[in-house]
Design a protein around this motif. Sequence first.
Motif, PDB file in Angstrom:
ATOM      1  N   VAL A  12      -0.850  70.676  33.866  1.00  0.00           N
ATOM      2  CA  VAL A  12      -0.998  72.120  33.998  1.00  0.00           C
ATOM      3  C   VAL A  12      -2.475  72.464  34.054  1.00  0.00           C
ATOM      4  O   VAL A  12      -3.330  71.672  33.658  1.00  0.00           O
ATOM      5  CB  VAL A  12      -0.342  72.885  32.825  1.00  0.00           C
ATOM      6  N   GLN A  13      -2.763  73.657  34.506  1.00  0.00           N
ATOM      7  CA  GLN A  13      -4.136  74.140  34.479  1.00  0.00           C
ATOM      8  C   GLN A  13      -4.443  74.771  33.130  1.00  0.00           C
ATOM      9  O   GLN A  13      -3.535  75.203  32.408  1.00  0.00           O
ATOM     10  CB  GLN A  13      -4.350  75.154  35.604  1.00  0.00           C
ATOM     11  N   ALA A  14      -5.715  74.823  32.814  1.00  0.00           N
ATOM     12  CA  ALA A  14      -6.143  75.455  31.571  1.00  0.00           C
ATOM     13  C   ALA A  14      -5.595  76.873  31.500  1.00  0.00           C
ATOM     14  O   ALA A  14      -5.590  77.601  32.493  1.00  0.00           O
ATOM     15  CB  ALA A  14      -7.661  75.466  31.494  1.00  0.00           C
ATOM     16  N   GLY A  15      -5.126  77.230  30.310  1.00  0.00           N
ATOM     17  CA  GLY A  15      -4.520  78.537  30.120  1.00  0.00           C
ATOM     18  C   GLY A  15      -3.015  78.533  30.278  1.00  0.00           C
ATOM     19  O   GLY A  15      -2.350  79.520  29.922  1.00  0.00           O
ATOM     20  N   GLY A  16      -2.477  77.453  30.811  1.00  0.00           N
ATOM     21  CA  GLY A  16      -1.039  77.354  31.028  1.00  0.00           C
ATOM     22  C   GLY A  16      -0.276  76.958  29.778  1.00  0.00           C
ATOM     23  O   GLY A  16      -0.855  76.814  28.688  1.00  0.00           O
ATOM     24  N   SER A  17       1.037  76.786  29.960  1.00  0.00           N
ATOM     25  CA  SER A  17       1.923  76.474  28.837  1.00  0.00           C
ATOM     26  C   SER A  17       2.840  75.311  29.180  1.00  0.00           C
ATOM     27  O   SER A  17       3.175  75.087  30.358  1.00  0.00           O
ATOM     28  CB  SER A  17       2.787  77.689  28.482  1.00  0.00           C
ATOM     29  N   SER A 114       7.711  56.693   9.750  1.00  0.00           N
ATOM     30  CA  SER A 114       8.192  55.356  10.087  1.00  0.00           C
ATOM     31  C   SER A 114       8.671  55.241  11.527  1.00  0.00           C
ATOM     32  O   SER A 114       8.706  54.151  12.079  1.00  0.00           O
ATOM     33  CB  SER A 114       9.350  54.976   9.159  1.00  0.00           C
ATOM     34  N   TYR A 115       9.067  56.369  12.086  1.00  0.00           N
ATOM     35  CA  TYR A 115       9.683  56.324  13.411  1.00  0.00           C
ATOM     36  C   TYR A 115       8.868  57.129  14.408  1.00  0.00           C
ATOM     37  O   TYR A 115       8.493  58.279  14.143  1.00  0.00           O
ATOM     38  CB  TYR A 115      11.113  56.862  13.339  1.00  0.00           C
ATOM     39  N   TRP A 116       8.612  56.500  15.557  1.00  0.00           N
ATOM     40  CA  TRP A 116       7.793  57.101  16.603  1.00  0.00           C
ATOM     41  C   TRP A 116       8.511  57.016  17.942  1.00  0.00           C
ATOM     42  O   TRP A 116       9.160  56.005  18.247  1.00  0.00           O
ATOM     43  CB  TRP A 116       6.457  56.361  16.709  1.00  0.00           C
ATOM     44  N   GLY A 117       8.377  58.077  18.747  1.00  0.00           N
ATOM     45  CA  GLY A 117       8.893  58.037  20.099  1.00  0.00           C
ATOM     46  C   GLY A 117       7.941  57.309  21.021  1.00  0.00           C
ATOM     47  O   GLY A 117       6.891  56.839  20.595  1.00  0.00           O
ATOM     48  N   GLN A 118       8.307  57.251  22.295  1.00  0.00           N
ATOM     49  CA  GLN A 118       7.501  56.513  23.257  1.00  0.00           C
ATOM     50  C   GLN A 118       6.353  57.340  23.814  1.00  0.00           C
ATOM     51  O   GLN A 118       5.437  56.806  24.432  1.00  0.00           O
ATOM     52  CB  GLN A 118       8.378  56.001  24.413  1.00  0.00           C
ATOM     53  N   GLY A 119       6.402  58.625  23.605  1.00  0.00           N
ATOM     54  CA  GLY A 119       5.323  59.512  24.027  1.00  0.00           C
ATOM     55  C   GLY A 119       5.582  60.187  25.359  1.00  0.00           C
ATOM     56  O   GLY A 119       6.335  59.679  26.204  1.00  0.00           O
ATOM     57  N   THR A 120       4.974  61.350  25.529  1.00  0.00           N
ATOM     58  CA  THR A 120       5.019  62.072  26.794  1.00  0.00           C
ATOM     59  C   THR A 120       3.603  62.572  27.086  1.00  0.00           C
ATOM     60  O   THR A 120       2.929  63.090  26.205  1.00  0.00           O
ATOM     61  CB  THR A 120       6.047  63.219  26.757  1.00  0.00           C
ATOM     62  N   GLN A 121       3.173  62.389  28.329  1.00  0.00           N
ATOM     63  CA  GLN A 121       1.786  62.693  28.690  1.00  0.00           C
ATOM     64  C   GLN A 121       1.610  64.171  29.013  1.00  0.00           C
ATOM     65  O   GLN A 121       2.394  64.751  29.768  1.00  0.00           O
ATOM     66  CB  GLN A 121       1.361  61.851  29.898  1.00  0.00           C
ATOM     67  N   VAL A 122       0.566  64.750  28.453  1.00  0.00           N
ATOM     68  CA  VAL A 122       0.164  66.116  28.771  1.00  0.00           C
ATOM     69  C   VAL A 122      -1.255  66.064  29.336  1.00  0.00           C
ATOM     70  O   VAL A 122      -2.152  65.506  28.703  1.00  0.00           O
ATOM     71  CB  VAL A 122       0.202  67.015  27.521  1.00  0.00           C
ATOM     72  N   THR A 123      -1.425  66.622  30.528  1.00  0.00           N
ATOM     73  CA  THR A 123      -2.733  66.651  31.178  1.00  0.00           C
ATOM     74  C   THR A 123      -3.076  68.091  31.528  1.00  0.00           C
ATOM     75  O   THR A 123      -2.298  68.761  32.210  1.00  0.00           O
ATOM     76  CB  THR A 123      -2.736  65.785  32.442  1.00  0.00           C
ATOM     77  N   VAL A 124      -4.215  68.553  31.044  1.00  0.00           N
ATOM     78  CA  VAL A 124      -4.655  69.919  31.288  1.00  0.00           C
ATOM     79  C   VAL A 124      -5.958  69.871  32.080  1.00  0.00           C
ATOM     80  O   VAL A 124      -6.946  69.295  31.632  1.00  0.00           O
ATOM     81  CB  VAL A 124      -4.877  70.681  29.973  1.00  0.00           C
ATOM     82  N   SER A 125      -5.943  70.474  33.248  1.00  0.00           N
ATOM     83  CA  SER A 125      -7.127  70.469  34.106  1.00  0.00           C
ATOM     84  C   SER A 125      -7.869  71.800  33.999  1.00  0.00           C
ATOM     85  O   SER A 125      -7.264  72.844  33.780  1.00  0.00           O
ATOM     86  CB  SER A 125      -6.725  70.196  35.548  1.00  0.00           C
ATOM     87  N   SER A 126      -9.174  71.715  34.186  1.00  0.00           N
ATOM     88  CA  SER A 126      -9.998  72.929  34.064  1.00  0.00           C
ATOM     89  C   SER A 126     -10.098  73.662  35.384  1.00  0.00           C
ATOM     90  O   SER A 126      -9.681  73.173  36.422  1.00  0.00           O
ATOM     91  CB  SER A 126     -11.399  72.541  33.593  1.00  0.00           C
TER      92      SER A 126
END
Length: 126
Positions: A12-17, A114-126
């Motif tokens: 998403v772009q900066a300011g987004g949700s 003790s328990y962790w998920g595999q993760g999800t990537q969040v990328t915020v561009s300016s």
Amino acid sequence: QVQLVESGGGSVQAGGSLRLSCVASGYTYSRRPCMAWFRQAPGKEREGVAAVTTVGSTTYADSVKGRFTISQDNAKNTLYLQMNSLKPEDTAMYYCVAKWYDCYSASLSAPEYSYWGQGTQVTVSS
């Protein structure tokens, strides 16, 4: 076997949700877990973002207060992280975590979980 599966990441772009979701399954404990979100950016230390207890008490990292909201739907065994006013510095892999003890306070201490998920990537561009 406990499984935590995250979804909802993206670019998403900066300011987004964005809204992240985490579904917990496979556990046999009779009580619900207390859960949290952590994140880690390349070259940086892992950071606790937000945590919630089984009765809904919450804790937030100073860097996200007022912008992020953690919530849970117990009927769906789902944890959420609503992220508003996103900044480039929010870019990271986001992880859902859970534990079944010491749930009296919402902790952002990673070793407690003790328990962790595999993760999800969040990328915020300016």
